[in-house]
Design a protein around this motif. Structure first.
Motif, short mmCIF file in Angstrom:
data_model
loop_
_atom_site.label_atom_id
_atom_site.label_comp_id
_atom_site.label_asym_id
_atom_site.label_seq_id
_atom_site.Cartn_x
_atom_site.Cartn_y
_atom_site.Cartn_z
N ASP A 18 0.79 -1.24 0.00
CA ASP A 18 0.00 0.00 0.00
C ASP A 18 0.82 1.28 0.00
N GLY A 19 2.10 1.19 -0.40
CA GLY A 19 2.87 2.42 -0.59
C GLY A 19 2.58 3.01 -1.96
N THR A 20 2.95 4.27 -2.15
CA THR A 20 2.68 4.91 -3.45
C THR A 20 3.94 5.06 -4.30
N LEU A 21 5.11 4.77 -3.75
CA LEU A 21 6.34 4.80 -4.55
C LEU A 21 6.73 3.37 -4.92
N ALA A 22 7.20 3.19 -6.15
CA ALA A 22 7.75 1.89 -6.54
C ALA A 22 9.00 1.63 -5.70
N PRO A 23 9.37 0.35 -5.55
CA PRO A 23 10.51 0.04 -4.67
C PRO A 23 11.77 0.84 -5.00
N ASP A 24 12.09 1.00 -6.28
CA ASP A 24 13.33 1.73 -6.61
C ASP A 24 13.22 3.21 -6.24
N ALA A 25 12.05 3.80 -6.48
CA ALA A 25 11.86 5.21 -6.13
C ALA A 25 11.86 5.40 -4.61
N LEU A 26 11.33 4.42 -3.90
CA LEU A 26 11.32 4.49 -2.43
C LEU A 26 12.75 4.45 -1.89
N VAL A 27 13.55 3.55 -2.43
CA VAL A 27 14.95 3.45 -1.99
C VAL A 27 15.69 4.75 -2.31
N ALA A 28 15.43 5.30 -3.49
CA ALA A 28 16.06 6.57 -3.85
C ALA A 28 15.66 7.67 -2.86
N ALA A 29 14.37 7.69 -2.48
CA ALA A 29 13.90 8.70 -1.52
C ALA A 29 14.55 8.49 -0.15
N ALA A 30 14.72 7.24 0.25
CA ALA A 30 15.37 6.96 1.54
C ALA A 30 16.82 7.43 1.51
#
Ligand code: AMP
Ligand code: MN
Ligand code: MN
Ligand code: MN
Length: 283
Positions: A18-30
């Motif tokens: 239920d997140g709104t960022l794809a895994p790669d975009a989430l990692v980039a944001a982190a």
């Protein structure tokens, strides 16, 4: 008061649930937020972990492979985060398959209830919002907001999707023992997620901690993305009294949650053993 920036964040969601960022975009944001040790912990799935691991390599952060399991205990649904899991472990993947079937059945039940309340094609629409990831109540909440029935996700839970509300459908999730067994079979550590989110009395919370420990649980989250300083102190005390390790995780679901950020977490007090003190998990 915003929480400080931590280099550790061990609880977050991608489009695999239920997140709104794809895994790669989430990692980039982190990585952009200064996180160095990061766990992707989607609801009842490890599907995002490969993409997250690849992104972690290119951003030079450590990905701790994770999952968040829904569990029934003490007439409540609790969430147990597994960290440092081997996503290919057959015991774990068999367990996840059971959880996913439960999710599919529950989504159909929720959709039937919503249709009786006048929401057409609720299952197809929620599935489209999930985009091939696990269907969660968050997707139904997003649908209710998109259709103008609720102003916010919070209101959608209060009016329709929360326990006892008209579109609520109960689930027989895994037991605490099963979930912890699957996590341990996969070589991971079991963390009781956000212990203050379960609407438990303090006595009820004590019983949950005892059950969690008796089932072999390893740690509790002593700080989540929306914890106050007082909450974190209370949870640290709980971990201390029950002899459990400490984890911290934002439970980030996407940048639209403007009130919390990746890595905006209080570190545990120095006398608690961090759950991430394990080879390869942190600098
Ligand atoms: P599920 O596992 O499908 O029952 O969905 C649980 C998810 O719903 C949680 O992980 C949260 O992301 C979300 N959720 C639960 N309660 C609320 C709430 N009151 N407001 C917004 N999101 C919520
Ligand atoms: Mn969620
Ligand atoms: Mn949770
Ligand atoms: Mn979560």
């Amino acid at each position: 008061m915003p929480l400080p920036a931590s280099t550790v964040d061990l609880h977050a969601h991608s489009t695999a649930s239920d997140g709104t960022l794809a895994p790669d975009a989430l990692v980039a944001a982190a990585a952009a937020a200064g996180v160095r040790s990061f766990a992707l912990t989607d609801h009842d799935t490890v599907d995002g972990l490969d993409a997250a691991a690849q992104a972690a390599q290119s951003h030079g952060l450590r990905l701790v492979p994770g999952v968040e399991l829904s569990v029934n205990c003490a007439q409540k649904t609790l969430h147990v985060v597994g960290l440092g899991i081997d996503p290919a472990c057959a015991t774990l993947t068999d367990g996840l398959r059971q959880q996913q079937v439960r999710r599919e059945h529950r989504a159909a039940s929720i959709a039937t209830k919503l249709e009786m309340l006048g929401v057409s094609d609720a299952l197809d629409k929620a599935a489209a919002l999930a985009g091939g990831g696990q269907i969660t109540r968050t997707h139904f909440a997003r649908l209710l907001v998109a259709e103008g029935r609720c102003k916010s996700l919070k209101k959608a839970f209060e009016r329709y999707l929360g326990a006892g509300k008209p579109a609520y459908a109960g689930v027989e999730w895994a037991t605490l023992d099963e979930a912890i067994r699957w996590i341990h079979a996969a070589g991971g550590r079991a963390v009781l997620a956000h212990p203050l989110h379960y609407k438990l009395s303090s006595g009820g919370r004590e019983r949950v901690y005892a059950a969690f420990r008796d089932a072999g649980g390893d740690a509790i989250e002593v700080c989540s993305g929306n914890s106050s300083v007082a909450d974190a102190a209370r949870l640290a005390d709980d971990a201390r009294r029950h002899g459990l390790r400490a984890s911290i995780g934002s439970d980030f679901h996407g940048p639209e949650q403007v009130w919390l950020g990746l890595g905006r977490l209080l570190p545990p007090p120095p006398d608690l053993e961090p759950v991430w003190h394990a080879p390869g998990w942190a600098d």
